[in-house]
Design a protein around this motif. Sequence first.
Motif, PDB file in Angstrom:
ATOM      1  N   TYR A 103     -61.794 -76.511  58.464  1.00  0.00           N
ATOM      2  CA  TYR A 103     -61.061 -75.415  58.834  1.00  0.00           C
ATOM      3  C   TYR A 103     -62.042 -74.086  58.261  1.00  0.00           C
ATOM      4  CZ  TYR A 103     -56.521 -77.368  60.028  1.00  0.00           C
ATOM      5  OH  TYR A 103     -55.587 -78.068  60.696  1.00  0.00           O
ATOM      6  N   TYR A 104     -62.262 -73.231  59.105  1.00  0.00           N
ATOM      7  CA  TYR A 104     -62.824 -71.929  58.966  1.00  0.00           C
ATOM      8  C   TYR A 104     -61.674 -70.997  58.811  1.00  0.00           C
ATOM      9  CZ  TYR A 104     -66.834 -74.448  60.086  1.00  0.00           C
ATOM     10  OH  TYR A 104     -67.933 -75.731  60.446  1.00  0.00           O
ATOM     11  N   TRP A 105     -61.654 -70.056  57.892  1.00  0.00           N
ATOM     12  CA  TRP A 105     -60.542 -68.872  57.851  1.00  0.00           C
ATOM     13  C   TRP A 105     -61.345 -67.526  57.979  1.00  0.00           C
ATOM     14  CZ3 TRP A 105     -55.479 -70.403  58.299  1.00  0.00           C
ATOM     15  CH2 TRP A 105     -55.090 -71.472  57.945  1.00  0.00           C
ATOM     16  N   GLY A 106     -60.525 -66.799  58.272  1.00  0.00           N
ATOM     17  CA  GLY A 106     -60.966 -65.237  57.993  1.00  0.00           C
ATOM     18  C   GLY A 106     -60.152 -64.677  56.987  1.00  0.00           C
ATOM     19  N   GLN A 107     -60.175 -63.571  56.592  1.00  0.00           N
ATOM     20  CA  GLN A 107     -59.601 -62.712  55.508  1.00  0.00           C
ATOM     21  C   GLN A 107     -58.250 -62.224  55.752  1.00  0.00           C
ATOM     22  OE1 GLN A 107     -61.085 -62.738  52.367  1.00  0.00           O
ATOM     23  NE2 GLN A 107     -62.457 -64.263  53.426  1.00  0.00           N
ATOM     24  N   GLY A 108     -57.710 -62.234  57.146  1.00  0.00           N
ATOM     25  CA  GLY A 108     -56.529 -61.984  57.299  1.00  0.00           C
ATOM     26  C   GLY A 108     -56.418 -60.463  57.776  1.00  0.00           C
ATOM     27  N   THR A 109     -55.104 -60.233  58.487  1.00  0.00           N
ATOM     28  CA  THR A 109     -54.681 -58.600  58.661  1.00  0.00           C
ATOM     29  C   THR A 109     -53.523 -58.483  58.493  1.00  0.00           C
ATOM     30  OG1 THR A 109     -54.851 -56.936  60.426  1.00  0.00           O
ATOM     31  CG2 THR A 109     -54.511 -59.310  61.095  1.00  0.00           C
ATOM     32  N   GLN A 110     -52.867 -57.407  57.832  1.00  0.00           N
ATOM     33  CA  GLN A 110     -51.585 -57.103  57.403  1.00  0.00           C
ATOM     34  C   GLN A 110     -50.688 -56.683  58.566  1.00  0.00           C
ATOM     35  OE1 GLN A 110     -50.062 -58.301  54.432  1.00  0.00           O
ATOM     36  NE2 GLN A 110     -48.184 -57.437  55.027  1.00  0.00           N
ATOM     37  N   VAL A 111     -49.538 -57.148  58.698  1.00  0.00           N
ATOM     38  CA  VAL A 111     -48.471 -56.994  59.747  1.00  0.00           C
ATOM     39  C   VAL A 111     -47.229 -56.617  58.894  1.00  0.00           C
ATOM     40  CG1 VAL A 111     -46.878 -57.329  61.658  1.00  0.00           C
ATOM     41  CG2 VAL A 111     -49.452 -58.229  61.507  1.00  0.00           C
ATOM     42  N   THR A 112     -46.610 -55.323  58.905  1.00  0.00           N
ATOM     43  CA  THR A 112     -45.321 -54.983  58.240  1.00  0.00           C
ATOM     44  C   THR A 112     -44.621 -54.481  59.223  1.00  0.00           C
ATOM     45  OG1 THR A 112     -46.746 -54.358  56.083  1.00  0.00           O
ATOM     46  CG2 THR A 112     -44.527 -53.549  56.554  1.00  0.00           C
ATOM     47  N   VAL A 113     -43.383 -54.956  59.272  1.00  0.00           N
ATOM     48  CA  VAL A 113     -42.143 -54.669  60.337  1.00  0.00           C
ATOM     49  C   VAL A 113     -41.105 -54.108  59.625  1.00  0.00           C
ATOM     50  CG1 VAL A 113     -41.032 -55.327  62.379  1.00  0.00           C
ATOM     51  CG2 VAL A 113     -43.340 -56.476  61.763  1.00  0.00           C
ATOM     52  N   SER A 114     -40.645 -52.778  59.722  1.00  0.00           N
ATOM     53  CA  SER A 114     -39.500 -52.362  59.279  1.00  0.00           C
ATOM     54  C   SER A 114     -38.465 -52.259  60.000  1.00  0.00           C
ATOM     55  CB  SER A 114     -39.965 -50.833  58.445  1.00  0.00           C
ATOM     56  OG  SER A 114     -40.515 -50.182  59.581  1.00  0.00           O
ATOM     57  N   SER A 115     -37.042 -52.159  59.540  1.00  0.00           N
ATOM     58  CA  SER A 115     -36.128 -52.303  60.489  1.00  0.00           C
ATOM     59  C   SER A 115     -35.551 -50.867  60.651  1.00  0.00           C
ATOM     60  CB  SER A 115     -34.962 -52.968  59.614  1.00  0.00           C
ATOM     61  OG  SER A 115     -34.739 -52.599  58.356  1.00  0.00           O
TER      62      SER A 115
END
Length: 115
Positions: A103-115
Amino acid sequence: QVQLVESGGGSVQAGDSLKLSCAVSRPIISLPMMGWSRQPPGKEREWVARISSGESRYYSDFAKGRFTITRDNAKNTVNLHLDGLKPEDTGRYFCFGLEGTTYYWGQGTQVTVSS
């Protein structure tokens, strides 16, 4: 070695949409499977969706009907379209590529969902 770089995350309201992109450092046609996982705050990483080199798509139950995974072999990118976002979709989203058992992985990107 393969480098993966995610982009497209952000802070949105419930019901909004986002498009996440993953740029890959080598032709993705050489990677039999690409996909996305996510890690909600305080929880373990969970699988979201994956797509084969033959365009077969697989989704986790929570992603079905709301998320769409696509790949662009010409641009060496894998995208994840997130529609109808919910607060429980909050987390860090990671792109991965699978070659054999590696597996090769990236560092990620943040998703924030508010109500």
